[in-house]
Design an enzyme around this catalytic site. Structure first.
Site, PDB file in Angstrom:
ATOM      1  N   PHE A 138       0.860  -1.191   0.000  1.00 12.83           N
ATOM      2  CA  PHE A 138       0.000   0.000   0.000  1.00 12.83           C
ATOM      3  C   PHE A 138       0.892   1.235   0.000  1.00 12.83           C
ATOM      4  CE2 PHE A 138      -2.562   3.417   1.659  1.00 12.83           C
ATOM      5  CZ  PHE A 138      -3.769   3.238   0.989  1.00 12.83           C
ATOM      6  N   ASP A 223       9.250   2.457   1.550  1.00 11.29           N
ATOM      7  CA  ASP A 223       8.097   3.185   2.069  1.00 11.29           C
ATOM      8  C   ASP A 223       8.004   2.870   3.557  1.00 11.29           C
ATOM      9  OD1 ASP A 223       5.580   3.900   2.978  1.00 11.29           O
ATOM     10  OD2 ASP A 223       4.588   3.486   1.069  1.00 11.29           O
ATOM     11  N   LYS A 252       2.905   9.914   8.463  1.00 10.94           N
ATOM     12  CA  LYS A 252       2.155   9.464   9.646  1.00 10.94           C
ATOM     13  C   LYS A 252       2.661  10.030  10.983  1.00 10.94           C
ATOM     14  CE  LYS A 252      -0.036   5.261   7.866  1.00 10.94           C
ATOM     15  NZ  LYS A 252      -1.451   5.556   8.066  1.00 10.94           N
TER      16      LYS A 252
END
Ligand SMILES: Cc1ncc(COP(=O)(O)O)c(C=O)c1O
Length: 399
Positions: A138, A223, A252
């Site tokens: 993702f 990532d 995040k």
């Protein structure tokens, strides 16, 4: 507006892009949040791995207050001290030499994809620009990052998708080797797949990918949007592997809830960007980077990555206890630090709702995985309470 009116107004006025839980959260402190009816919950979602320092952390609140009254925003036409300090701190504590700031994970990945393509064209043929990504991964919801996300369910209806992405199975070095050709610019990979179900690859996976990238002269881009900032028990998840990437994306938890994204790279790769090649209005503004600086400084001073490793072991052990008491209901537990996936047999939505009714908030991932990504400041007592609630939820005991 009471809670019922609020939920029905939400239904009426917001685009339905996700299925929301039937409650509205209005306040948070440390590991706890309260809904609009005053009910207290233990928060094991961490805002999807965002609130590393928990809710309303005094140092974060202090910086937000101070920066809001000093300077919120100026454009990137000017030097921004907080941006410089945060970039230096990130570089001092990683493989990277340079940083580009944005506002989200998807934007951090967009910048990485653009950087890799620009770099590859300057170091090879003009048609070199393919990015290899991993099935089940993702990387975001913008058109490029959703295409990088090798899961068809996220693509459906958004065609035509941008070209230049190739998919291979996760945790399979040979498949990557077969996929690399003269058009490949880079690999983009999560050190642990988060949304995909907390999938932890073999120890040799990242070293294997590093070797392939070196042999082929392509970039290894990690990532670390979900795994970074201490979550897996080291500041960056790549530290477990003994190898370093050429590019890394972070978002995040970096500002504990204030939107921020960061694309980190070595000098050699970063030099592909020059004035005018990329940009962001808000990215790296004084407010977001001041908060990021406080978060990263606090995280390092309080040794929270080490704490995540220790608490991750405790959580894992307690969950093994839950599994042994509910053998038919818990299939598997996977974790790295405080990123934890529990494969359950009943529909995960039912388990989640049963936990919520009993005062525990958790996430889902993959096909039928319960996911925990609590703040790194959690205490053993929080773990005991969460596992006690999960125990009761699985047993179907009265809420
Ligand atoms: C690994 C990973 N990459 C990228 C993203 C996208 O980040 P954002 O939602 O901030 O755009 C996410 C979000 O869950 C993620 O987990």
């Amino acid at each position: 507006m009471d809670t019922r009116e609020l939920l029905s107004s939400s239904d009426r006025h917001l685009m339905t892009f996700t299925r929301r839980f039937p409650l509205a959260l209005v306040r948070g402190e440390g590991m706890r949040v309260w809904d609009s009816d005053g009910k207290e919950y233990l928060d094991f979602t961490g805002g999807i791995a965002v609130n590393a320092l928990g809710h309303s952390h005094p140092r974060v609140v202090g910086t937000i207050r101070e920066q809001a009254t000093t300077l919120l925003h100026v454009s990137n036409y000017f030097h921004i001290p907080q941006q410089v300090h945060l970039a230096k701190l990130l570089c001092d504590h990683s493989f990277a030499d340079r940083v580009f700031f944005s506002n989200s994970g998807a934007e951090a990945n967009e910048a990485a994809i653009k950087l890799a393509r620009k770099w590859a064209k300057e170091h090879g043929a003009s048609d070199r620009g393919d990015i290899i990504t991993m099935r089940g991964g993702f990387h975001g919801r913008t058109l490029a990052t959703v295409t990088a996300t090798a899961q068809e369910k996220y693509h459906h209806g958004f065609e035509p998708l941008p070209g230049g992405f190739k998919y291979v199975p996760y945790n399979d070095v040979r498949a990557v080797e077969r996929a690399i050709d003269s058009k490949t610019a880079a690999l983009l990979v999560e050190p642990v797949q988060g949304e995909g179900g907390v999938i932890v690859p073999d120890d040799g996976y990242l070293p294997g990918l590093r070797k392939l990238c070196d042999q082929a002269g392509i970039l290894l881009m990690l990532d670390e949007i979900q795994t970074g900032v201490g979550r897996t028990g080291t500041l960056w998840a790549y530290e477990h592997s003994g190898v370093t990437p050429d590019v890394m994306t972070v978002a995040k938890a970096l500002a504990n809830g204030i939107p921020i994204g960061a694309t980190l790279a070595t000098d050699e790769v970063a030099s592909a960007f020059s004035p005018g090649t990329h940009g962001s209005t808000f990215g790296g503004n004084p407010f977001a980077t001041a908060v990021g600086l406080t978060v990263l400084t606090t995280l390092l001073e309080e040794k929270l990555p080490e704490r995540a490793a220790k608490m991750g072991r405790v959580l894992r052990e307690r969950l093994a206890g839950v599994q042994s008491r509910h053998k038919g209901l818990v299939k598997d537990i996977r974790s790295k630090g405080l990123l934890v996936g529990v494969d359950v047999v009943p529909p995960v939505g039912d388990v989640l709702a049963a936990c919520r009714d009993r005062g525990l908030l958790a996430l889902t991932a993959g096909d039928n995985t319960l996911r925990f990504a609590p703040a790194l400041v959690l205490q053993e007592a929080d773990i005991d309470r969460a596992c006690d609630i999960l125990d009761k939820a699985l047993a179907g005991a009265p809420a």
